[in-house]
Write a protein that holds these residues in place. Sequence first.
Motif, PDB file in Angstrom:
ATOM      1  N   ARG A 190      -0.013   3.537  -2.930  1.00 30.53           N
ATOM      2  CA  ARG A 190      -1.431   3.755  -3.208  1.00 30.53           C
ATOM      3  C   ARG A 190      -1.931   5.153  -2.832  1.00 30.53           C
ATOM      4  O   ARG A 190      -2.728   5.728  -3.581  1.00 30.53           O
ATOM      5  CB  ARG A 190      -2.285   2.682  -2.535  1.00 30.53           C
ATOM      6  CG  ARG A 190      -3.771   2.901  -2.832  1.00 30.53           C
ATOM      7  CD  ARG A 190      -4.640   1.735  -2.570  1.00 30.53           C
ATOM      8  NE  ARG A 190      -6.021   2.086  -2.895  1.00 30.53           N
ATOM      9  CZ  ARG A 190      -7.047   1.270  -2.749  1.00 30.53           C
ATOM     10  NH1 ARG A 190      -6.866   0.045  -2.294  1.00 30.53           N
ATOM     11  NH2 ARG A 190      -8.274   1.667  -3.058  1.00 30.53           N
ATOM     12  N   PRO A 191      -1.554   5.727  -1.664  1.00 26.13           N
ATOM     13  CA  PRO A 191      -2.047   7.074  -1.356  1.00 26.13           C
ATOM     14  C   PRO A 191      -1.769   8.087  -2.465  1.00 26.13           C
ATOM     15  O   PRO A 191      -2.651   8.882  -2.819  1.00 26.13           O
ATOM     16  CB  PRO A 191      -1.310   7.427  -0.059  1.00 26.13           C
ATOM     17  CG  PRO A 191      -1.059   6.117   0.594  1.00 26.13           C
ATOM     18  CD  PRO A 191      -0.760   5.180  -0.532  1.00 26.13           C
ATOM     19  N   MET A 214       0.826  -1.214   0.000  1.00 27.82           N
ATOM     20  CA  MET A 214       0.000   0.000   0.000  1.00 27.82           C
ATOM     21  C   MET A 214       0.867   1.274   0.000  1.00 27.82           C
ATOM     22  O   MET A 214       0.350   2.371   0.146  1.00 27.82           O
ATOM     23  CB  MET A 214      -0.910   0.016   1.236  1.00 27.82           C
ATOM     24  CG  MET A 214      -1.871  -1.148   1.355  1.00 27.82           C
ATOM     25  SD  MET A 214      -3.206  -1.109   0.163  1.00 27.82           S
ATOM     26  CE  MET A 214      -4.331   0.015   0.960  1.00 27.82           C
ATOM     27  N   SER A 271      -5.988   1.864   5.687  1.00 24.08           N
ATOM     28  CA  SER A 271      -5.748   0.849   4.658  1.00 24.08           C
ATOM     29  C   SER A 271      -6.618  -0.383   4.861  1.00 24.08           C
ATOM     30  O   SER A 271      -6.745  -1.219   3.967  1.00 24.08           O
ATOM     31  CB  SER A 271      -4.271   0.439   4.660  1.00 24.08           C
ATOM     32  OG  SER A 271      -3.916  -0.131   5.916  1.00 24.08           O
ATOM     33  N   LYS A 300      -5.713   9.976  -8.894  1.00 21.47           N
ATOM     34  CA  LYS A 300      -6.985   9.518  -9.466  1.00 21.47           C
ATOM     35  C   LYS A 300      -8.138  10.431  -9.049  1.00 21.47           C
ATOM     36  O   LYS A 300      -8.997  10.792  -9.867  1.00 21.47           O
ATOM     37  CB  LYS A 300      -7.274   8.087  -9.015  1.00 21.47           C
ATOM     38  CG  LYS A 300      -6.486   7.016  -9.732  1.00 21.47           C
ATOM     39  CD  LYS A 300      -6.927   5.637  -9.224  1.00 21.47           C
ATOM     40  CE  LYS A 300      -6.156   4.515  -9.912  1.00 21.47           C
ATOM     41  NZ  LYS A 300      -6.544   3.184  -9.371  1.00 21.47           N
ATOM     42  N   LEU A 305     -12.888  -0.019   1.018  1.00 21.24           N
ATOM     43  CA  LEU A 305     -11.929  -0.151  -0.083  1.00 21.24           C
ATOM     44  C   LEU A 305     -12.160  -1.421  -0.886  1.00 21.24           C
ATOM     45  O   LEU A 305     -11.787  -1.510  -2.059  1.00 21.24           O
ATOM     46  CB  LEU A 305     -10.489  -0.135   0.456  1.00 21.24           C
ATOM     47  CG  LEU A 305     -10.016   1.171   1.096  1.00 21.24           C
ATOM     48  CD1 LEU A 305      -8.656   0.968   1.764  1.00 21.24           C
ATOM     49  CD2 LEU A 305      -9.935   2.288   0.067  1.00 21.24           C
ATOM     50  N   VAL A 345      -1.143   7.389  -5.694  1.00 23.09           N
ATOM     51  CA  VAL A 345      -1.909   6.997  -6.879  1.00 23.09           C
ATOM     52  C   VAL A 345      -3.369   7.415  -6.737  1.00 23.09           C
ATOM     53  O   VAL A 345      -3.978   7.965  -7.676  1.00 23.09           O
ATOM     54  CB  VAL A 345      -1.800   5.472  -7.106  1.00 23.09           C
ATOM     55  CG1 VAL A 345      -2.765   5.024  -8.201  1.00 23.09           C
ATOM     56  CG2 VAL A 345      -0.370   5.087  -7.476  1.00 23.09           C
ATOM     57  N   ASP A 346      -3.941   7.176  -5.560  1.00 26.41           N
ATOM     58  CA  ASP A 346      -5.348   7.513  -5.354  1.00 26.41           C
ATOM     59  C   ASP A 346      -5.576   9.020  -5.316  1.00 26.41           C
ATOM     60  O   ASP A 346      -6.633   9.506  -5.745  1.00 26.41           O
ATOM     61  CB  ASP A 346      -5.865   6.865  -4.065  1.00 26.41           C
ATOM     62  CG  ASP A 346      -6.271   5.409  -4.287  1.00 26.41           C
ATOM     63  OD1 ASP A 346      -5.898   4.857  -5.344  1.00 26.41           O
ATOM     64  OD2 ASP A 346      -6.946   4.834  -3.420  1.00 26.41           O
ATOM     65  N   PHE A 358     -11.177   5.868  -2.092  1.00 23.77           N
ATOM     66  CA  PHE A 358      -9.791   6.301  -2.279  1.00 23.77           C
ATOM     67  C   PHE A 358      -9.065   6.172  -0.946  1.00 23.77           C
ATOM     68  O   PHE A 358      -9.612   6.537   0.106  1.00 23.77           O
ATOM     69  CB  PHE A 358      -9.721   7.765  -2.738  1.00 23.77           C
ATOM     70  CG  PHE A 358     -10.445   8.038  -4.021  1.00 23.77           C
ATOM     71  CD1 PHE A 358      -9.783   7.976  -5.234  1.00 23.77           C
ATOM     72  CD2 PHE A 358     -11.798   8.353  -4.019  1.00 23.77           C
ATOM     73  CE1 PHE A 358     -10.450   8.228  -6.435  1.00 23.77           C
ATOM     74  CE2 PHE A 358     -12.478   8.602  -5.196  1.00 23.77           C
ATOM     75  CZ  PHE A 358     -11.805   8.548  -6.410  1.00 23.77           C
ATOM     76  N   TYR A 359      -7.843   5.695  -0.992  1.00 26.67           N
ATOM     77  CA  TYR A 359      -7.030   5.576   0.214  1.00 26.67           C
ATOM     78  C   TYR A 359      -5.885   6.591   0.142  1.00 26.67           C
ATOM     79  O   TYR A 359      -5.079   6.569  -0.788  1.00 26.67           O
ATOM     80  CB  TYR A 359      -6.461   4.167   0.343  1.00 26.67           C
ATOM     81  CG  TYR A 359      -5.385   4.028   1.408  1.00 26.67           C
ATOM     82  CD1 TYR A 359      -5.677   4.296   2.748  1.00 26.67           C
ATOM     83  CD2 TYR A 359      -4.088   3.664   1.069  1.00 26.67           C
ATOM     84  CE1 TYR A 359      -4.705   4.189   3.724  1.00 26.67           C
ATOM     85  CE2 TYR A 359      -3.104   3.547   2.039  1.00 26.67           C
ATOM     86  CZ  TYR A 359      -3.410   3.812   3.360  1.00 26.67           C
ATOM     87  OH  TYR A 359      -2.433   3.722   4.320  1.00 26.67           O
TER      88      TYR A 359
END
Length: 373
Positions: free
Chosen positions: A4-5, A1, A57, A11, A62, A7-8, A72-73
Amino acid sequence: MFFRPLVDLIKFNKIEKKDRKIVFYSENESFYKFFSGIIDELINIYDEKVCYVTSSSTDPILLSNKKNITPFYIGSGSIRTIFFALYNSPLLILSMPDLDTFHIKRSPHDVNYIFIPHNICSLHMVFRKKAYNSYDTFFCSGPYHKKEIEETCKIYNLNKIKTLSFGYNKIDELLNKKNNIPSKNKEKSLRTLLIAPSWGKNCILEKYGDRLLTHLVDSKWRVIIRPHPDTVKKFTTTYLKLKEKYNKFFIFEENISGMNIFYDTDVMISDWSGVAFEFAFGLEKPVIFLDVPKKINNEDFKLYKNIPFEVLIREKIGKVISTDEINNINHIINDVYKDRLFYIDRIRKERKKNIYNLSKSSQIGAKYIKSLI
């Protein structure tokens, strides 16, 4: 993860603003229950799209495939700070006090920040100074919240904070489900006592835990201990000693995300925890309040004329006992249980006076949010 923060965040900001008009932010996975009723109304009744941004997370949202919810994370570090700094959607709905007080700031864009309470306590004693001063709209659980918001604006010379006569989703949920949840108590003849305190050096488990539990060993009740997460995190040594000593006598329930444990409980012991009022109003069951020192986290508390709701209501929905009465706790528990019909009547009267829109708060909240967009 790890990535991911970021990337999100990218997004989220790539979504057209028309497709992210309704955004919820959650500090951790346990906060979804405060929003769930409103979200269900928005996506199922109004067919609206909802963005759900979380710092956890392990937030179940999610992994969900609910229609019209995009999760979204963003974690709880620098990406979260950036998220708030760049935020430019028209609404942001939160249950997080202290907006604009520490590192989480208001966006420079035109945003309506809406606060939904995560307990029904008053705003000016257990919460920090200016905890709600930077919100534009406050969803009030009852008339006492409205009065406290009005006082807050006067004391700090603020622009008017809009209020909605809302209610409280957790009480609604408990009421709606209480007759449909099967008992998990295998020994149904055994009554259940739940100890669900707040946390801090003067609270039940931290200061009086050993003394209280020693007496309860002989209570002939099934006892469940539900520690506050901060008791486990910040008073780890004290808590683990209690758990090791009494684990063979009692059930220690550290997962507080669900509410099923409430349905099986006959009487609760608490102190200043907001969960006590949810239990009483949602299930119409009495609470024994151990009268430990008040949790005063606001140095301006004395500037308010309104007495905190949690101070006024305790003796009306249960029994307040001094710490000197712990030695007599078994008799007190039995007496309170015998008088449960008396407490049901009082609880219903106080709930009617003090909680808005019983069983309808989600509809009221969703309708209001829909009107804003």
